[in-house]
Design an enzyme around this catalytic site. Structure first.
Site, PDB file in Angstrom:
ATOM      1  N   GLY A 119     -26.956 -20.288 -52.772  1.00 22.27           N
ATOM      2  CA  GLY A 119     -26.985 -20.818 -51.413  1.00 22.27           C
ATOM      3  C   GLY A 119     -27.835 -19.924 -50.531  1.00 22.27           C
TER       4      GLY A 119
ATOM      5  CD  GLN B  58     -28.195 -16.048 -46.458  1.00 23.07           C
ATOM      6  OE1 GLN B  58     -27.986 -17.218 -46.767  1.00 23.07           O
ATOM      7  NE2 GLN B  58     -27.915 -15.032 -47.265  1.00 23.07           N
TER       8      GLN B  58
ATOM      9  CB  CYS C 201     -23.963 -12.589 -49.211  1.00 18.15           C
ATOM     10  SG  CYS C 201     -24.973 -13.265 -47.879  1.00 18.15           S
ATOM     11  CG  LEU C 202     -29.268 -14.682 -52.210  1.00 26.29           C
ATOM     12  CD1 LEU C 202     -30.252 -15.825 -52.057  1.00 26.29           C
ATOM     13  CD2 LEU C 202     -29.568 -13.872 -53.466  1.00 26.29           C
TER      14      LEU C 202
ATOM     15  CG  HIS D  90     -21.090 -17.759 -48.516  1.00 26.49           C
ATOM     16  ND1 HIS D  90     -20.575 -16.579 -49.024  1.00 26.49           N
ATOM     17  CD2 HIS D  90     -22.355 -17.461 -48.091  1.00 26.49           C
ATOM     18  CE1 HIS D  90     -21.495 -15.617 -48.880  1.00 26.49           C
ATOM     19  NE2 HIS D  90     -22.569 -16.127 -48.329  1.00 26.49           N
ATOM     20  CD  GLU D  91     -25.178 -20.158 -48.249  1.00 23.76           C
ATOM     21  OE1 GLU D  91     -25.875 -19.700 -47.321  1.00 23.76           O
ATOM     22  OE2 GLU D  91     -24.860 -19.476 -49.242  1.00 23.76           O
TER      23      GLU D  91
ATOM     24  CG  HIS E 177     -24.919 -17.121 -43.970  1.00 22.26           C
ATOM     25  ND1 HIS E 177     -25.041 -15.778 -43.709  1.00 22.26           N
ATOM     26  CD2 HIS E 177     -24.734 -17.218 -45.314  1.00 22.26           C
ATOM     27  CE1 HIS E 177     -24.939 -15.095 -44.842  1.00 22.26           C
ATOM     28  NE2 HIS E 177     -24.745 -15.946 -45.837  1.00 22.26           N
TER      29      HIS E 177
HETATM   30 NI    NI Z   1     -24.486 -15.429 -47.831  1.00 25.01          NI
END
Ligand code: NI
Length: 163
Positions: free
Chosen positions: A44, A49, A88-89, A130-131, A134
Protein backbone atom coordinates in the site's frame (compact mmCIF):
# COMPACT_ATOMS: atom_id res chain seq x y z
CA UNK A 1 9.69 5.45 -9.25
CA UNK A 2 8.67 8.37 -7.05
CA UNK A 3 10.76 9.37 -4.03
CA UNK A 4 9.34 8.16 -0.74
CA UNK A 5 8.84 10.40 2.27
CA UNK A 6 10.31 8.88 5.42
CA UNK A 7 9.35 9.34 9.05
CA UNK A 8 9.91 11.76 10.69
CA UNK A 9 8.43 14.24 8.23
CA UNK A 10 5.75 16.88 8.63
CA UNK A 11 3.90 15.60 5.56
CA UNK A 12 3.29 12.26 7.27
CA UNK A 13 1.48 13.88 10.19
CA UNK A 14 -0.59 16.35 8.17
CA UNK A 15 -4.12 15.55 6.91
CA UNK A 16 -4.39 15.39 3.11
CA UNK A 17 -6.88 17.38 1.04
CA UNK A 18 -9.67 15.99 -1.13
CA UNK A 19 -8.82 15.68 -4.80
CA UNK A 20 -11.03 18.15 -6.63
CA UNK A 21 -10.62 16.81 -10.12
CA UNK A 22 -9.78 13.39 -11.47
CA UNK A 23 -8.04 13.70 -14.83
CA UNK A 24 -5.16 12.33 -16.89
CA UNK A 25 -2.62 13.58 -14.37
CA UNK A 26 -4.40 11.57 -11.66
CA UNK A 27 -4.08 8.44 -13.77
CA UNK A 28 -0.40 9.12 -14.33
CA UNK A 29 0.20 9.75 -10.64
CA UNK A 30 -1.59 6.60 -9.49
CA UNK A 31 0.20 4.52 -12.14
CA UNK A 32 3.54 5.79 -10.87
CA UNK A 33 2.47 5.20 -7.26
CA UNK A 34 1.59 1.59 -8.13
CA UNK A 35 5.04 1.14 -9.74
CA UNK A 36 6.71 2.68 -6.70
CA UNK A 37 4.75 0.45 -4.32
CA UNK A 38 5.62 -2.67 -6.33
CA UNK A 39 9.31 -1.75 -6.68
CA UNK A 40 9.47 -1.11 -2.92
CA UNK A 41 7.79 -4.45 -2.17
CA UNK A 42 4.97 -2.70 -0.36
CA UNK A 43 1.28 -3.54 -0.39
CA UNK A 44 0.00 0.00 0.00
CA UNK A 45 1.09 3.57 -0.65
CA UNK A 46 -0.73 6.81 0.14
CA UNK A 47 -0.35 10.27 -1.44
CA UNK A 48 1.47 11.90 1.52
CA UNK A 49 4.09 9.12 1.37
CA UNK A 50 5.17 10.46 -2.01
CA UNK A 51 4.76 14.08 -0.96
CA UNK A 52 1.32 14.50 -2.54
CA UNK A 53 -1.03 15.85 0.12
CA UNK A 54 -4.10 14.50 -1.63
CA UNK A 55 -6.65 11.98 -0.48
CA UNK A 56 -5.69 8.99 -2.55
CA UNK A 57 -3.88 5.70 -2.07
CA UNK A 58 -3.02 2.52 -3.94
CA UNK A 59 -2.98 -1.01 -2.55
CA UNK A 60 -2.08 -4.45 -3.86
CA UNK A 61 -2.32 -7.50 -1.66
CA UNK A 62 -0.91 -10.86 -2.83
CA UNK A 63 -2.89 -12.51 -5.64
CA UNK A 64 -4.91 -9.37 -6.25
CA UNK A 65 -4.81 -6.59 -8.80
CA UNK A 66 -3.55 -3.14 -7.87
CA UNK A 67 -6.45 -1.03 -6.59
CA UNK A 68 -6.72 2.75 -6.49
CA UNK A 69 -8.84 4.69 -4.01
CA UNK A 70 -9.47 8.40 -4.56
CA UNK A 71 -11.27 10.48 -1.93
CA UNK A 72 -12.09 7.30 -0.01
CA UNK A 73 -14.64 7.16 2.75
CA UNK A 74 -14.94 4.22 5.14
CA UNK A 75 -18.69 3.78 5.55
CA UNK A 76 -18.81 0.66 7.73
CA UNK A 77 -16.45 -1.19 10.07
CA UNK A 78 -16.93 -4.66 11.50
CA UNK A 79 -17.22 -4.85 15.28
CA UNK A 80 -14.72 -7.72 15.22
CA UNK A 81 -11.10 -6.66 15.57
CA UNK A 82 -7.87 -8.58 15.20
CA UNK A 83 -4.13 -8.11 15.53
CA UNK A 84 -1.71 -8.33 12.64
CA UNK A 85 1.90 -7.29 12.18
CA UNK A 86 2.16 -4.07 10.17
CA UNK A 87 5.00 -2.19 8.58
CA UNK A 88 5.14 0.96 6.49
CA UNK A 89 7.26 2.03 3.50
CA UNK A 90 7.76 5.36 5.30
CA UNK A 91 9.18 3.67 8.42
CA UNK A 92 11.41 0.97 6.95
CA UNK A 93 12.40 -1.92 9.19
CA UNK A 94 9.81 -1.19 11.88
CA UNK A 95 7.02 -3.69 12.51
CA UNK A 96 4.39 -4.03 15.20
CA UNK A 97 1.15 -5.88 15.89
CA UNK A 98 -1.75 -3.49 15.45
CA UNK A 99 -5.38 -4.11 16.33
CA UNK A 100 -7.94 -3.11 13.70
CA UNK A 101 -11.44 -4.00 12.53
CA UNK A 102 -11.40 -7.14 10.36
CA UNK A 103 -13.79 -5.97 7.67
CA UNK A 104 -15.08 -2.74 6.22
CA UNK A 105 -16.99 -1.03 3.47
CA UNK A 106 -15.28 1.76 1.57
CA UNK A 107 -16.60 4.16 -1.04
CA UNK A 108 -14.15 5.85 -3.39
CA UNK A 109 -13.46 6.90 -6.96
CA UNK A 110 -11.18 5.12 -9.41
CA UNK A 111 -8.62 6.93 -11.64
CA UNK A 112 -11.20 7.18 -14.43
CA UNK A 113 -13.51 9.14 -12.16
CA UNK A 114 -15.95 6.30 -11.57
CA UNK A 115 -17.39 5.90 -8.07
CA UNK A 116 -17.36 2.43 -6.51
CA UNK A 117 -18.16 0.68 -3.26
CA UNK A 118 -16.04 -2.18 -1.97
CA UNK A 119 -16.55 -4.63 0.88
CA UNK A 120 -13.15 -5.79 2.09
CA UNK A 121 -11.90 -8.17 4.74
CA UNK A 122 -8.65 -9.74 5.83
CA UNK A 123 -5.39 -8.24 4.61
CA UNK A 124 -7.13 -6.01 2.06
CA UNK A 125 -9.26 -4.41 4.78
CA UNK A 126 -6.21 -3.92 6.95
CA UNK A 127 -4.19 -2.23 4.22
CA UNK A 128 -7.11 0.04 3.33
CA UNK A 129 -7.36 1.14 6.98
CA UNK A 130 -3.59 1.66 7.24
CA UNK A 131 -3.51 3.73 4.03
CA UNK A 132 -6.63 5.66 4.93
CA UNK A 133 -4.92 6.62 8.18
CA UNK A 134 -2.08 8.17 6.15
CA UNK A 135 -4.65 10.58 4.68
CA UNK A 136 -5.36 11.75 8.24
CA UNK A 137 -1.70 12.07 9.16
CA UNK A 138 -1.86 8.96 11.32
CA UNK A 139 0.90 6.32 11.35
CA UNK A 140 0.54 2.76 12.60
CA UNK A 141 3.06 3.42 15.37
CA UNK A 142 0.64 6.03 16.76
CA UNK A 143 -1.54 3.15 18.01
CA UNK A 144 1.21 1.85 20.28
CA UNK A 145 1.49 2.88 23.91
CA UNK A 146 4.13 5.62 24.19
CA UNK A 147 6.66 3.49 26.00
CA UNK A 148 6.38 0.63 23.55
CA UNK A 149 6.66 3.02 20.65
CA UNK A 150 9.80 4.59 22.10
CA UNK A 151 11.40 1.21 22.57
CA UNK A 152 10.47 0.13 19.05
CA UNK A 153 11.77 3.35 17.48
CA UNK A 154 15.02 3.49 19.43
CA UNK A 155 17.01 1.74 16.69
CA UNK A 156 15.12 3.34 13.79
CA UNK A 157 17.03 5.64 11.46
CA UNK A 158 15.42 7.13 8.37
CA UNK A 159 17.22 6.11 5.17
CA UNK A 160 19.96 8.63 4.42
CA UNK A 161 18.83 9.27 0.90
CA UNK A 162 15.45 9.22 -0.76
CA UNK A 163 15.22 6.49 -3.34
NI1 NI B 1 2.19 3.17 5.77
Amino acid sequence: MISLVFHPDERLVTPAKPLEKIDASTQELTTRMIETMQNSHGIGLAGPQVGRMERLFVVQVPEDEPRVFINPRITALSPDVGKYEEGCLSIPGVYADIKRPLALTVEAWDPRGKAFTLDAEGLLARVILHENDHLEGVLFIDYLPARRRERLMRSYRPPGEAM
